[in-house]
Design an enzyme around this catalytic site. Structure first.
Site, PDB file in Angstrom:
ATOM      1  N   GLU A  13      40.408 -62.269  59.595  1.00 37.20           N
ATOM      2  CA  GLU A  13      40.520 -63.504  58.806  1.00 37.20           C
ATOM      3  C   GLU A  13      41.642 -64.392  59.322  1.00 37.20           C
ATOM      4  OE1 GLU A  13      41.564 -66.387  55.726  1.00 37.20           O
ATOM      5  OE2 GLU A  13      42.885 -64.886  56.588  1.00 37.20           O
ATOM      6  N   GLU A  14      42.758 -63.761  59.663  1.00 35.88           N
ATOM      7  CA  GLU A  14      43.948 -64.551  60.031  1.00 35.88           C
ATOM      8  C   GLU A  14      43.789 -65.287  61.359  1.00 35.88           C
ATOM      9  OE1 GLU A  14      45.939 -65.153  57.831  1.00 35.88           O
ATOM     10  OE2 GLU A  14      46.132 -63.445  56.482  1.00 35.88           O
ATOM     11  N   HIS A  56      51.988 -65.435  54.597  1.00 33.91           N
ATOM     12  CA  HIS A  56      52.276 -65.873  55.973  1.00 33.91           C
ATOM     13  C   HIS A  56      53.771 -66.046  56.238  1.00 33.91           C
ATOM     14  CE1 HIS A  56      47.974 -67.592  56.808  1.00 33.91           C
ATOM     15  NE2 HIS A  56      47.941 -66.550  55.999  1.00 33.91           N
ATOM     16  N   ASP A  62      41.630 -64.319  47.780  1.00 36.59           N
ATOM     17  CA  ASP A  62      42.474 -64.465  48.963  1.00 36.59           C
ATOM     18  C   ASP A  62      43.343 -65.716  48.871  1.00 36.59           C
ATOM     19  OD1 ASP A  62      43.526 -63.923  51.442  1.00 36.59           O
ATOM     20  OD2 ASP A  62      41.857 -64.786  52.553  1.00 36.59           O
ATOM     21  N   HIS A  80      39.984 -59.267  53.166  1.00 44.12           N
ATOM     22  CA  HIS A  80      40.332 -58.934  54.557  1.00 44.12           C
ATOM     23  C   HIS A  80      41.555 -58.031  54.583  1.00 44.12           C
ATOM     24  CE1 HIS A  80      43.844 -61.676  55.118  1.00 44.12           C
ATOM     25  NE2 HIS A  80      43.219 -62.456  54.248  1.00 44.12           N
ATOM     26  N   ASP A 120      48.454 -60.885  50.762  1.00 44.84           N
ATOM     27  CA  ASP A 120      47.432 -61.498  51.631  1.00 44.84           C
ATOM     28  C   ASP A 120      47.004 -60.498  52.691  1.00 44.84           C
ATOM     29  OD1 ASP A 120      45.836 -63.198  53.079  1.00 44.84           O
ATOM     30  OD2 ASP A 120      47.489 -64.344  53.947  1.00 44.84           O
ATOM     31  N   ASP A 140      43.323 -57.515  57.661  1.00 47.58           N
ATOM     32  CA  ASP A 140      44.249 -57.855  58.750  1.00 47.58           C
ATOM     33  C   ASP A 140      45.370 -58.701  58.168  1.00 47.58           C
ATOM     34  OD1 ASP A 140      42.283 -59.915  58.299  1.00 47.58           O
ATOM     35  OD2 ASP A 140      43.025 -60.955  60.079  1.00 47.58           O
TER      36      ASP A 140
HETATM   37 ZN    ZN Z   1      44.288 -64.086  53.446  1.00 48.47          ZN
END
Ligand code: ZN
Length: 512
Positions: free
Chosen positions: A205-206, A483, A234, A138, A171, A140
């Site tokens: 995804e997030e 994150h 991921d 992903h 990520d 995003d």
């Molecule tokens: Zn991720």
């Protein structure tokens, strides 16, 4: 004459010994890995190409990180589409074909309906004789602002002491690029790519991959039909050592609402005369687990898969340091007293956590209120072979039973949302064999076979919907801080990870 003969015999003996040693060495190296000496030479050329182009690969990551593709904010979905377009263009420049799959619309909390960014379905030239690998990723990212405590601009990839700091570096933009660069290394060195490559790249995804599950079902008989293996990169390593991930925990989230008097009351007036929703709720939450972390809801842990000897042995090889983890967490001790038990508690056993109470007074000061309605929130991380709907039923029955003993005039309502089912893969599947060989090839060590304690629905969804083998092959470091503020990937992990993917593509072609 006899001197010449002796010399001849001695030379022949030496030649024989050398030939024997050469044969023996190549035989023993091929038993630890299937790579022939020719393959070793080929991988060396791929690795050389990757080393020589690392600055270019870092620059490309810088360009991708600069796109603020924060999917949590729908007003930035234009940026999500921009990074999807950049991804598509890169794949097309490499000779791949790209389809943008429409995944429909989404209703915002305001009621407004907005179109979802599409999902990229791509593939490179196909040879029906070869195995087909589908790579998921992903592009995003989570939100990021300087005021959150970043030391560098989160959208300007900045290298400090070998670490590349930026939102999405690990990520998941870095790993997605690493896959493309691994393919590029074959193309640029004019090597045939030994497996067919497909890619499925999303931009939501997030926020929970809106539309992806439905799309997976829709393209199961087309896009996924000839796929043999699905790989996801991921997540991150558990320690300083490389890892393969073969399981994730699922989760269910519960809301326990206790509704009482008409209004919030003054404890000086009503205190002592009414049964307070908050004390009911505390009794209910207090009935869920004991001080050892044991879940007290009857029957909930009955279906947990028993620990086999083979599985137990996997935990011996994980270089997890209990003392270090205690100091990272800032605790004197964990609920378990050995490394193995702590890891099992996180990865292969269920856990229950109480997260909060909505409606309760939580400001500083001494407000003497009796809240009229409170909602407790907790979740259960689930493992094979627990079944989330069965867990939900048992939790509801338990809470109703405890509530009935309180003889309360208040009203109880328990609701749940199921996050995802747990996932576990078969470690004997050929792609895990290929993954282990590739790790040895690049890092010279055996990978740690790990699970994730958190929930990554995508692995289970792909495995369940397509019936294909799924593996998680992380390249991010254990301290990358996905994150978090100051997310990073090290240059080492990014570049060696690219080599790992190149080697994995090769090893995969040998196992099918
Ligand atoms: Zn991720």
């Amino acid at each position: 004459m006899s001197g010449t003969w002796t010399l001849f015999v001695s030379i022949m003996t030496k030649l024989f010994v050398v030939a024997f040693l050469l044969l023996h060495t190549s035989a023993s190296s091929s038993s630890s890995s299937s790579s022939s000496p020719g393959a070793a030479g080929m991988l060396k050329q791929l690795f050389q190409y990757i080393d020589d182009h690392q600055n270019q690969f870092v620059q490309r990551l810088r360009e991708w990180v600069a796109v603020q593709s924060d999917s949590g904010d729908h007003t930035k979905w234009g940026e999500v589409e921009r990074i999807l377009n950049m991804t598509a263009v890169r794949i097309q420049e490499m000779g791949g074909t790209v389809d943008f799959a429409d995944v429909g619309t989404h209703q915002l909390p305001s009621g407004e309906t907005v179109p979802l960014p599409p999902v990229i379905l791509a593939e490179f030239e196909k040879d029906p004789k070869k195995a087909t690998l589908c790579i998921y990723g992903h592009v995003d990212v989570q939100p990021a602002k300087m005021v959150d405590g970043w030391t560098t601009d989160p959208f300007n990839l900045t290298e400090i002491k070998g670490n590349l700091y930026g939102r999405g570096a690990t990520d998941n933009k870095g790993p997605v690029l690493a896959w493309l660069h691994a393919v590029e290394s074959y193309q640029a060195t004019e090597k045939e790519i030994p497996v067919n490559i497909k890619l499925i790249i999303e931009g939501l995804e997030e926020v929970g991959s809106y539309g992806l599950l439905e799309l997976t079902r829709k393209i199961n008989d087309s896009f996924f039909a000839d796929v043999d293996f699905i790989v996801i990169s991921d997540n991150v390593w558990a320690t300083r050592n490389p890892a393969l991930t073969y399981g994730t925990r699922g989760s269910s989230y519960f809301f326990v609402e206790v509704d009482g008097p008409k209004l919030d009351f003054h404890s000086g007036v009503y205190g002592g005369s009414i049964q307070e929703p908050m004390s009911d709720l505390i009794a209910l939450l207090g009935s869920l687990l004991d001080h050892t972390g044991k879940i007290l809801v009857p029957g909930v842990t009955d279906d947990v898969a028993p620990l086999t000897e083979d599985e137990r042995k996997l935990y011996d090889n994980i270089s997890f340091d209990l003392e270090e983890m205690k100091s990272v967490a800032g605790v004197k001790h964990f609920l378990q007293d050995t490394k193995e038990k702590v890891l099992m508690a996180r990865w292969r056993n269920p856990s229950l956590s109480i997260h909060g109470i909505q409606g309760a007074f939580s400001e500083p000061g001494t407000k003497t209120v009796i809240p009229k309605q409170v909602t407790g929130k907790f979740s259960i991380r689930q493992v094979p072979n627990m079944d989330p709907p069965d867990v939900e039923r048992k939790v509801k029955e338990h809470l109703q039973q405890v509530f009935s003993t309180l003889k309360s005039p208040n009203r109880l309502r328990v609701t749940a949302t199921v996050g995802a089912k747990p996932w576990v893969a078969n470690l004997k599947n050929p792609q895990y064999v290929a993954g282990q060989r590739a790790v040895r090839e690049v890092f010279g060590v055996d990978p740690e076979l790990i699970r994730e304690g958190s929930t990554i629905p995508i692995a289970q969804n792909f495995q369940e919907e397509t019936g294909k083998s799924v593996m998680m092959l992380p390249i991010g470091g254990h301290d990358d801080g996905e994150h978090s503020q100051n997310e990073k990937i090290s240059r080492y992990n990014y570049i060696e990870g690219t080599k790992l993917f190149a080697a994995y593509i090769y090893e995969l072609s040998l196992v099918k």
